[in-house]
Design an enzyme around this catalytic site. Structure first.
Site, PDB file in Angstrom:
ATOM      1  N   GLU B  48       0.824  -1.208   0.000  1.00 24.84           N
ATOM      2  CA  GLU B  48       0.000   0.000   0.000  1.00 24.84           C
ATOM      3  C   GLU B  48       0.861   1.262   0.000  1.00 24.84           C
ATOM      4  OE1 GLU B  48      -0.519  -2.617   1.924  1.00 24.84           O
ATOM      5  OE2 GLU B  48      -2.587  -3.272   1.647  1.00 24.84           O
ATOM      6  N   PHE B 110     -12.058  -8.392  13.093  1.00 25.83           N
ATOM      7  CA  PHE B 110     -10.900  -8.793  12.292  1.00 25.83           C
ATOM      8  C   PHE B 110     -10.546  -7.701  11.277  1.00 25.83           C
ATOM      9  CE2 PHE B 110      -9.257 -10.896   8.389  1.00 25.83           C
ATOM     10  CZ  PHE B 110      -8.016 -11.252   8.903  1.00 25.83           C
ATOM     11  N   GLN B 111      -9.294  -7.335  11.238  1.00 20.98           N
ATOM     12  CA  GLN B 111      -8.766  -6.297  10.342  1.00 20.98           C
ATOM     13  C   GLN B 111      -9.460  -4.947  10.527  1.00 20.98           C
ATOM     14  OE1 GLN B 111      -8.438  -7.793   6.259  1.00 20.98           O
ATOM     15  NE2 GLN B 111      -6.363  -8.476   6.741  1.00 20.98           N
ATOM     16  N   LYS B 160     -17.864  -2.037   4.805  1.00 21.38           N
ATOM     17  CA  LYS B 160     -18.145  -3.007   3.747  1.00 21.38           C
ATOM     18  C   LYS B 160     -19.640  -3.065   3.419  1.00 21.38           C
ATOM     19  CE  LYS B 160     -16.870  -7.667   2.347  1.00 21.38           C
ATOM     20  NZ  LYS B 160     -16.189  -8.918   2.708  1.00 21.38           N
ATOM     21  N   MET B 459      23.525   9.637   4.561  1.00 21.15           N
ATOM     22  CA  MET B 459      23.307  10.899   5.255  1.00 21.15           C
ATOM     23  C   MET B 459      23.478  10.719   6.756  1.00 21.15           C
ATOM     24  SD  MET B 459      22.877  14.036   4.621  1.00 21.15           S
ATOM     25  CE  MET B 459      21.900  14.689   3.276  1.00 21.15           C
TER      26      MET B 459
END
Lengths: 202, 569
Positions: B48, B110-111, B160, B459
């Site tokens: 993502e 869940f999730q 959903k 760096m």
């Protein structure tokens, strides 16, 4: 010119009455390190619009920056900076004072002097309701302290500008999207007008 | 029609042609509905974070909104870095996330993640769609918010069951773009007055000035005022113009930093005076009256005391300041600046700077150059010469390692006819290297990856060298780096390598001439610093121009600086 002396500033913020709006506002203050001294939230005469009174402690630069950051939030519809106009402000406090048979009369007498109401009577304590400005409430609590204060709860300050809304020079945001706001918006300067009128503080 | 179809229909109505994303359980109805909307292309990233940086690359190159999509929970939280990046760099972005069904929200299902809570400080605004009737309106409003005023990221979280619910309403068309407020006559008048009295004026243009590039160029030439472009503003003024002084700040040019320190009037356009630009704030432009042209009122006076605030559209402001122009007569200032400009060193010896210069010298003004974050980023910003805006993509405000490569993919997909070159380090490239799969999957042919491999987190190593007594703590990557050519080969991406100055030109030629997207690994000496440098906590005039030997002396000077300022590499 910037006034470097910190003081209490009263802001009224009209916001969309949506979930998380309180979090958004307080998170902004928290993240930027502005100090909220008191915060009160309630409904307004317009459905879908809530009103917050926030007391910010800071110098003029901090307050101006807080206003500018707030005005970027989509939920914020209008900000009234009460330092720019005359206003009335009130706060309510509940104070539970310990009493003895000897002190009872004196405590009631002081309460009367402050025009406070007794809201609960117990064998060993009286609970008072006092409304007024910050100074009055603080004076009341100081007067009662020697008798023994068992509990206090203050609501935080709330404020309204004096006069009619037409005189309020205030920021208006995100105009045109929310029909519910129409009456609030009417007769008030548009955002850009207000931005032009802001005294140069830099 | 379902909510999911209404979502795609709304996006299509808004001219969204490409969405970068990654499916998952809580956004499956949306991906199911996608099959009915062939006019919108979905690009499957491999993470993502890759998807959102690609959307940012798209937005930064085109100036149009980038769109990305993820499922709930871990998918959504993987977007957070990109949202914070877009917030800092004012990138117009729409992120759409799925969430668990409404009756499961708040139950630790869940999730499930409270993504609107998590992203509250890193988005311009965010929404949870609780009613399908609201869905298309919210999407349209989110797009409007993302690109109105100072652009930024907006997240819309869709449960959903809302995606599956029936929607019978209309599909909204785009909001009219609101007019950007024009600056007031009074502020323009005061700015003109100040410019006319100037003896040593300088213009500093930031990321908010990119769309006003033509007007700013005309303004600078009309007055004959030298121009500094910040890291985010590179390209706002043509580098070939003699008035251009380079980039200011921590790794800015000698000319830019000296000019700021000496200037008597500084005209800032579309910038926010980041600490990497200002150095120590009370040492920034100590002699200058500051005019600040800025759309976001909150940025005016936030960091730097502004003498003339000009709030509004940079295009209009620059055009109006051009109308009142008086050709500048400041021969001493011009001579001084010419001398400073002459001190700009180009790298002569083999090293990261030499390699970056060799690559950027081959670019044409149309090429898009993106960079990751680190030494190569600063070297590219110092050495590349941008003639026009939106050809330079990098993570300025957040400094996100892993940004460069997916951003180059996004920009490459937005402009398939243009070469999209990314310069990355060996460290940052490995943070999003999996996006090589995206190149393969969509047969993208215009992305050219250059890895400057010094086997170090360069760096951080430079800071450890200068400020931590050369105690190189956890910055050595050499023993564990992959064979980058084999890695590329695993994804059918051709690879080239150069390990010396002699090998480099031929390798660059072959790499750029390859008809496919290709990877070039340039192996450079391990230890190489980026100079000039203004150490954190120092003022711009305390710049170290080139000699790292001064580090010891500098360390003594910085003994009083708070450690957090010295440490924040």
């Amino acid at each position: 010119m910037t006034d470097p002396v910190p003081y209490d500033q009263l802001l009224s913020i009209l916001v969309r009455d949506e979930p998380r709006v309180l979090t958004r506002i307080t998170a902004l203050f928290g993240r930027r390190g502005y100090n909220i001294k008191s915060l009160s939230v309630g409904n307004t005469e317009h459905p879908g619009v809530s009103r917050m009174t926030i007391v910010v402690h800071g110098d003029r630069g901090v307050v101006e920056q807080a206003i500018r950051q707030l005005e970027k939030l989509h939920d914020v519809m209008k900000i009234i900076d009460h330092s720019l106009e005359k206003y009335v402000d009130r706060e309510l406090v509940l104070v539970k004072v310990a009493i003895t048979p000897e002190s009872r009369v004196e405590v009631r007498q002081i309460a009367e002097d402050f025009r406070s109401r007794i809201v609960d009577v117990g064998r060993h304590a009286l609970t008072f309701e006092v409304t007024g400005d910050e100074g009055k409430l603080t004076a009341f609590i100081e007067q009662m302290r020697p008798f023994g204060i068992l509990e206090t709860m203050r609501t935080g300050r709330i404020a309204l500008t004096r006069g009619s809304n037409a005189e309020i020079a205030s920021h208006i945001y995100h105009e045109g999207e929310t029909q519910t706001l129409r009456p609030v918006v009417e007769g008030v300067e548009a955002r850009e007008e207000r931005a032009r009128g802001v005294p140069n503080l830099f | 029609m379902t909510g999911a179809k209404a979502l795609w229909a709304t996006l299509a109505n808004h001219g969204i042609s490409t969405v970068f994303g990654y499916p998952g359980g809580a956004i499956m109805p949306v991906y199911d509905a996608l099959t009915y909307y062939p006019e919108v292309r979905h690009v499957l990233a491999r993470h993502e974070q890759g998807a959102i940086h690609a959307a940012e690359g798209w937005a930064k190159a085109t100036g149009e909104i980038g769109v990305c999509m993820a499922t709930s929970g871990p998918g959504a939280t993987n977007l957070v870095t990109g949202l914070a990046d877009a917030m800092m760099d004012s990138v117009p972005l729409l992120a759409i996330t799925g969430n668990v069904a409404r009756h499961l929200m708040g139950t630790d299902a869940f999730q499930e993640a409270d993504i609107t809570g998590i992203t509250l400080p890193v988005t311009k605004h965010n929404y949870v769609v609780r009613d399908v009737e609201e869905l298309p309106r919210i999407i349209a409003e989110a797009i409007r918010i993302a690109r109105t005023g100072r652009p930024g990221p907006v997240l819309v979280d869709i449960p959903k069951d809302v995606q599956m619910a029936a929607y019978a309403g209309e599909i909204p068309t785009p909001h009219a773009r609101p007019e950007i407020p024009a600056p007031t006559d009074e502020s323009i008048g005061r700015a003109l007055e100040l410019l006319r009295t100037a003896k040593k004026p300088v213009i500093m243009a930031g990321g908010g000035s990119l769309d006003a590039s033509a007007e700013i160029t005309a303004l600078a030439r009309a007055w004959d005022i030298p121009v500094i472009t910040t890291l985010m503003g590179l390209g706002a003024f043509p580098a070939s113009d003699p008035l251009w002084l380079g980039m200011p700040g921590m790794h800015g040019s000698v000319a830019a930093n000296r000019a700021i320190s000496e200037a008597d009037v500084l005209l800032g356009i579309g910038l926010r005076f980041d600490d990497r630009v200002t150095g120590r704030v009370n040492g920034f432009a100590p002699n200058a009256a500051i005019i600040h042209i800025e759309l976001d009122a909150a940025e005016i006076g936030k960091i730097i005391r502004t003498h003339v605030p000009v709030r509004g559209d940079a295009k209009v402001a620059a055009a109006r300041l051009t109308e009142g122009a008086v050709k500048g007569v400041w021969p001493e200032w011009t001579a001084q600046i010419t001398e400073w400009k002459g001190r700009n060193e180009t790298p002569e010896h083999w090293g990261a700077g030499y390699a970056v210069k060799a690559v950027v010298d081959r670019l044409t003004p149309d090429d898009i150059l993106s960079s990751d974050v680190g030494q190569h980023q600063m070297l590219a910003a110092q050495l590349a010469r941008f003639e026009r805006p939106r050809r330079w993509l990098n993570s300025g405000g957040l400094g996100t390692m892993g940004f460069g490569f997916p951003a180059a993919i996004g920009a490459g997909m937005a402009e398939p006819g243009v070469r999209s070159v990314v310069i990355a380090g060996d460290g940052g490239f490995q943070m999003t290297a999996q996006e090589l799969a995206t190149l393969k999957m969509y047969d993208i042919r215009n992305v050219k990856i250059c890895i400057i491999n010094n086997s170090y987190l360069g760096m951080v190593r430079q800071w450890q060298e200068m400020f931590h007594g050369k105690r190189y703590s956890e910055v050595w990557l050499g023993d564990s780096n992959p064979d980058f050519l084999k890695l590329a080969d695993a994804y059918d991406v051709p690879g080239y390598r150069a390990s010396s100055a002699e090998e480099l030109p031929a390798a660059i030629d072959a790499w750029l001439a390859d008809p496919k997207s290709a990877l070039l690994e340039v192996v450079v000496p391990h230890e190489h610093g980026v100079f000039p440098m203004v150490p954190a906590g120092a003022a711009l005039y305390e710049m170290i121009e080139s000699d790292p030997g001064r580090a010891v002396e500098l360390k003594a000077q910085l003994a009083d600086a708070p450690m957090n300022e010295v440490n924040d590499a």
